[in-house]
Scaffold this motif. Structure first.
Motif, PDB file in Angstrom:
ATOM      1  N   LEU A 237     -93.770 -52.665 -35.578  1.00 21.12           N
ATOM      2  CA  LEU A 237     -92.548 -51.864 -35.518  1.00 21.12           C
ATOM      3  C   LEU A 237     -91.522 -52.591 -34.664  1.00 21.12           C
ATOM      4  O   LEU A 237     -91.853 -53.091 -33.580  1.00 21.12           O
ATOM      5  N   VAL A 238     -90.278 -52.630 -35.141  1.00 19.35           N
ATOM      6  CA  VAL A 238     -89.149 -53.133 -34.357  1.00 19.35           C
ATOM      7  C   VAL A 238     -88.150 -51.988 -34.246  1.00 19.35           C
ATOM      8  O   VAL A 238     -87.805 -51.364 -35.264  1.00 19.35           O
ATOM      9  N   PHE A 239     -87.676 -51.714 -33.030  1.00 15.52           N
ATOM     10  CA  PHE A 239     -86.843 -50.528 -32.823  1.00 15.52           C
ATOM     11  C   PHE A 239     -85.976 -50.697 -31.585  1.00 15.52           C
ATOM     12  O   PHE A 239     -86.211 -51.576 -30.745  1.00 15.52           O
ATOM     13  N   ASP A 240     -84.985 -49.836 -31.462  1.00 11.99           N
ATOM     14  CA  ASP A 240     -84.174 -49.719 -30.250  1.00 11.99           C
ATOM     15  C   ASP A 240     -84.579 -48.455 -29.515  1.00 11.99           C
ATOM     16  O   ASP A 240     -84.974 -47.446 -30.132  1.00 11.99           O
ATOM     17  N   LEU A 241     -84.476 -48.495 -28.192  1.00 15.62           N
ATOM     18  CA  LEU A 241     -84.769 -47.344 -27.347  1.00 15.62           C
ATOM     19  C   LEU A 241     -83.505 -46.891 -26.635  1.00 15.62           C
ATOM     20  O   LEU A 241     -82.690 -47.720 -26.229  1.00 15.62           O
ATOM     21  N   ASN A 242     -83.376 -45.574 -26.480  1.00 13.52           N
ATOM     22  CA  ASN A 242     -82.291 -45.024 -25.675  1.00 13.52           C
ATOM     23  C   ASN A 242     -82.816 -43.817 -24.910  1.00 13.52           C
ATOM     24  O   ASN A 242     -83.491 -42.954 -25.494  1.00 13.52           O
ATOM     25  N   GLY A 243     -82.543 -43.787 -23.606  1.00 10.68           N
ATOM     26  CA  GLY A 243     -82.994 -42.675 -22.781  1.00 10.68           C
ATOM     27  C   GLY A 243     -81.833 -41.964 -22.114  1.00 10.68           C
ATOM     28  O   GLY A 243     -81.027 -42.597 -21.429  1.00 10.68           O
ATOM     29  N   GLN A 244     -81.729 -40.675 -22.337  1.00  8.13           N
ATOM     30  CA  GLN A 244     -80.726 -39.848 -21.665  1.00  8.13           C
ATOM     31  C   GLN A 244     -81.394 -39.258 -20.423  1.00  8.13           C
ATOM     32  O   GLN A 244     -82.033 -38.211 -20.478  1.00  8.13           O
ATOM     33  N   VAL A 245     -81.254 -39.961 -19.315  1.00 12.16           N
ATOM     34  CA  VAL A 245     -82.050 -39.646 -18.129  1.00 12.16           C
ATOM     35  C   VAL A 245     -81.162 -39.389 -16.916  1.00 12.16           C
ATOM     36  O   VAL A 245     -79.994 -39.784 -16.876  1.00 12.16           O
ATOM     37  N   ALA A 276     -88.515 -49.344 -17.733  1.00 12.44           N
ATOM     38  CA  ALA A 276     -87.923 -48.315 -16.862  1.00 12.44           C
ATOM     39  C   ALA A 276     -86.480 -48.134 -17.305  1.00 12.44           C
ATOM     40  O   ALA A 276     -85.695 -49.093 -17.300  1.00 12.44           O
ATOM     41  N   ILE A 277     -86.142 -46.930 -17.728  1.00 12.63           N
ATOM     42  CA  ILE A 277     -84.804 -46.637 -18.238  1.00 12.63           C
ATOM     43  C   ILE A 277     -84.038 -45.826 -17.207  1.00 12.63           C
ATOM     44  O   ILE A 277     -84.540 -44.811 -16.695  1.00 12.63           O
TER      45      ILE A 277
END
Length: 332
Positions: A237-245, A276-277
């Motif tokens: 799997l290839v993907f982007d991550l985004n965290g609303q933290v 760590a986001i």
């Protein structure tokens, strides 16, 4: 009178024999007629049998180049085998020969370097002949380079019954026949899984946006180092991550990812991001996860994504259908 005739006949026969012997001794090479030319020896092209050849005996190759036009994969690399050139020993009494393969090699990974070449050999009747790629190194991500591979051996050689083999005997191997017979072709080609119409999966604070999904038969990890055994598959799997933290951020690892196989079995990743986001750096692009398992089949592969705070976040899922799995290589 009857007794003298045999003696006279014998004398005449003896004289004739001595005369014939004298004529033969007196003739030099220039007195002989040229012998009838022997029929020219012919060697069938690769893929045909020699007339009268014993069953199961490869036809001897003729010096020259044959077109192969086949593709195989190993370790994240795609090998396009264009031609094979056979050069026998120029010494009439020599036994050495050389086979040269003209190929192009592509790094199929978009962001991952491949560090090493696979074991490369020509299988001749069950005996491997190791190839030499010189000082060439694998291409950078997404790049394609020409590669010449040279094999030097002794004894008879024929393209029929000979096969290029990538990978060692304890691993999944791709096979390119160079003629007829020999080992069956095995491409280990990747199988692309169909992405959902909405590739963004959101669970709580975490959003994972899928970019690609592949079932790989040639590798199960990054850098070409995750060699698979016979029948295994690696789902990449290839993907982007985004965290609303918030200020405390979010720690992410492979525990947030699960894959359910078509047979209902659930597996975790063997390789996954450890990130760590934080609010000032909420996005991580081109992240990679691998899931390795045996017995892959056609069907739906279901990815589950869960916010690390599992107490409050509902998981998000995506169904990734796959077809044509067995065509890439053995599955058991």
């Amino acid at each position: 009178m009857s007794s003298s005739r045999p003696r006279r006949s014998t004398a005449l026969a003896l004289a004739a024999a001595l005369l014939a012997a004298g004529l033969a001794t007196a003739c030099g090479p220039e007195d002989h007629a040229d012998p009838a030319p022997a029929p020219a020896a012919t060697t069938p092209a690769a893929g045909t049998a020699a007339p009268g050849a014993a069953t199961g005996t490869p036809a001897a190759a003729k010096a020259g180049t044959v077109t192969i036009g086949r593709t195989a994969y190993w370790g994240g690399l795609r090998f396009d085998v264009k031609t094979a050139t056979y050069t026998p020993d120029p010494d009439p009494d020599g036994e050495r020969f050389e086979v040269t393969l003209a190929t192009t090699v592509t790094n199929t990974f978009r962001t991952t370097a491949v560090r090493d070449w696979p074991d490369i050999a020509i299988d001749i009747g069950g005996t491997p002949l190791t190839g030499d790629h010189g000082s060439a190194v694998p291409p950078t991500p997404g790049a394609t380079n020409p590669l010449q591979i040279t094999f030097t051996g002794t004894g008879p050689f024929g393209f029929d019954g000979a096969s290029l083999v990538l990978g060692d005997s304890g691993q999944a191997q791709s096979v390119v026949p160079l003629g007829t017979g020999g080992r069956p072709a095995v491409t280990l080609a990747p199988v692309d899984l169909k992405l959902p119409a909405k590739p963004a999966l959101t669970s709580g604070r975490l959003t994972l946006t899928l970019k690609s999904a592949q079932l790989r038969a040639d590798v199960g990890g990054g850098n070409g180092s995750g060699a698979l055994t016979l029948g295994q598959r690696g789902l990449l799997l290839v993907f982007d991550l985004n965290g609303q933290v918030g200020p405390a951020g979010m720690a992410l690892d492979g525990g947030s990812l699960r894959l359910r196989l078509p047979n209902g079995q659930e597996v975790g990743p063997t390789v996954a991001p450890i990130e760590a986001i934080y609010p000032d750096r909420p996005t991580r692009q081109d992240q990679v996860a691998w899931f390795v398992f045996p017995g892959a089949t056609d069907g739906d592969y279901t990815l589950t994504v869960t916010d690390p705070d599992r107490g409050t976040a509902a998981p998000a899922t995506a169904v990734l259908p796959a077809t044509g799995v067995k065509a890439s290589g053995p599955v058991d």
